[in-house]
Design an enzyme around this catalytic site. Sequence first.
Site, PDB file in Angstrom:
ATOM      1  N   HIS A 298     -17.097  17.763  28.106  1.00  0.00           N
ATOM      2  CA  HIS A 298     -16.553  16.674  28.930  1.00  0.00           C
ATOM      3  C   HIS A 298     -17.533  15.519  29.096  1.00  0.00           C
ATOM      4  O   HIS A 298     -17.132  14.421  29.464  1.00  0.00           O
ATOM      5  CB  HIS A 298     -16.095  17.203  30.295  1.00  0.00           C
ATOM      6  CG  HIS A 298     -17.192  17.530  31.259  1.00  0.00           C
ATOM      7  ND1 HIS A 298     -17.652  18.813  31.466  1.00  0.00           N
ATOM      8  CD2 HIS A 298     -17.922  16.743  32.093  1.00  0.00           C
ATOM      9  CE1 HIS A 298     -18.608  18.793  32.377  1.00  0.00           C
ATOM     10  NE2 HIS A 298     -18.791  17.550  32.774  1.00  0.00           N
TER      11      HIS A 298
ATOM     12  N   ASP B 119     -16.048  24.210  26.977  1.00  0.00           N
ATOM     13  CA  ASP B 119     -16.712  23.009  27.494  1.00  0.00           C
ATOM     14  C   ASP B 119     -18.113  22.866  26.902  1.00  0.00           C
ATOM     15  O   ASP B 119     -19.075  22.567  27.613  1.00  0.00           O
ATOM     16  CB  ASP B 119     -16.788  23.015  29.020  1.00  0.00           C
ATOM     17  CG  ASP B 119     -16.945  21.599  29.601  1.00  0.00           C
ATOM     18  OD1 ASP B 119     -16.991  20.636  28.803  1.00  0.00           O
ATOM     19  OD2 ASP B 119     -17.045  21.462  30.825  1.00  0.00           O
TER      20      ASP B 119
ATOM     21  N   SER C 227     -24.172  17.576  34.608  1.00  0.00           N
ATOM     22  CA  SER C 227     -23.380  18.293  33.607  1.00  0.00           C
ATOM     23  C   SER C 227     -24.074  18.285  32.253  1.00  0.00           C
ATOM     24  O   SER C 227     -24.513  17.243  31.769  1.00  0.00           O
ATOM     25  CB  SER C 227     -21.997  17.665  33.467  1.00  0.00           C
ATOM     26  OG  SER C 227     -21.225  17.882  34.611  1.00  0.00           O
TER      27      SER C 227
END
Length: 368
Positions: A104, A134, A213
């Site tokens: 992402h 992911d 992230s």
Amino acid sequence: MRKIAAITLILSAGLVIGWCSGQVGSLASGRGAAAPRAVTPRGPLPAAEQAVVDRFKEARSSVVYLTSLGYQQDFWSLDVQAVPLGTGSGFIWDAEGHIVTNFHVIQDAQEVEAALADGSRHKARVIGVAPEKDLAVLRLQDAGALKLRPIPLGSSADLQVGQSVLAIGNPFGLDQTLTTGVVSALGREIQSATRRRITGVIQTDAAINPGNSGGPLLDSAGRLIGINTAIQSTSGSSAGIGFAVPVDTINRIVPQLISRGQPVRVDLGFDTIPDTWAAHMGVPSGVIVGRVVRGGAADRAGLRGLTRTVRGYVLGDVILAANGVQVKDIDRLLDLAEALPADARIQLEVLRDGRKVKLTLELGGGRV
């Protein structure tokens, strides 16, 4: 009259100035010489604190600050330029310049810029993605000229709740930020971009914020144990509940992304029925077999699918367990199958007509 008023004003001002000067003089006369205070010696850091400092110094050169860029055309000049879409983190996987991050983070990027710990900036190219986990792998375009430090790998199989962890990343664009905490829980599930659940996720209370992230979650030995992926928060900032995809999943998927650009996916040879149907049809938790593909792995194993008659649908097989592990949904079954060798066999426990039946499903040829 005006002269008298002016003279009075001047005399009053003089009296005020004289009084203020006297006050300042009296204050100054009461002051002595001043100098900075001496620093109290602290001594060495406690061993636990020094260990955290050392782990950060060792790991920081393996952490990368990523900026996702998109192309935008100027309305007036029609010139095309790259504009930032978002930022995130990543870490160096090997000396060949491969960088691991979350899918992402780079999902909508047309170009990616990687800033290393020394401040140098380099273009990176996406070479493989696994949206269902992911995960994404990039490669620095000028990796051959760089001296890179791959991050040390640990294992997530033997993690325990309460272990100390360190998270390094770039929250809100603040690069090389360290936060600490513990493993709060194990075996959590989060949803990926494909809506497939990611299982075996690590929960931590180390502060994870937007921009973290893709960054590494380390154990107290400085080894990678997960990739910081998501938070649970009502505000969008850290609320003490963060999630990391475990390193054992990363170590299995990343080589596949480097070598073939996508993960190995298992074709079990049947379609499933939505979980909501299970409650509606009154069947226990498991994988309801829908349409069985003729000649596929499920067909060869003897699995029976859902059939339709004039009176409605007739339930076929419901897979309850695989290799002795309960599977409550297709995500768990796929996770188990994808972790096995290409020629592996899966022992299935199936509910059929109210009875439990044992079947063997061979994966050979069922991989894409």
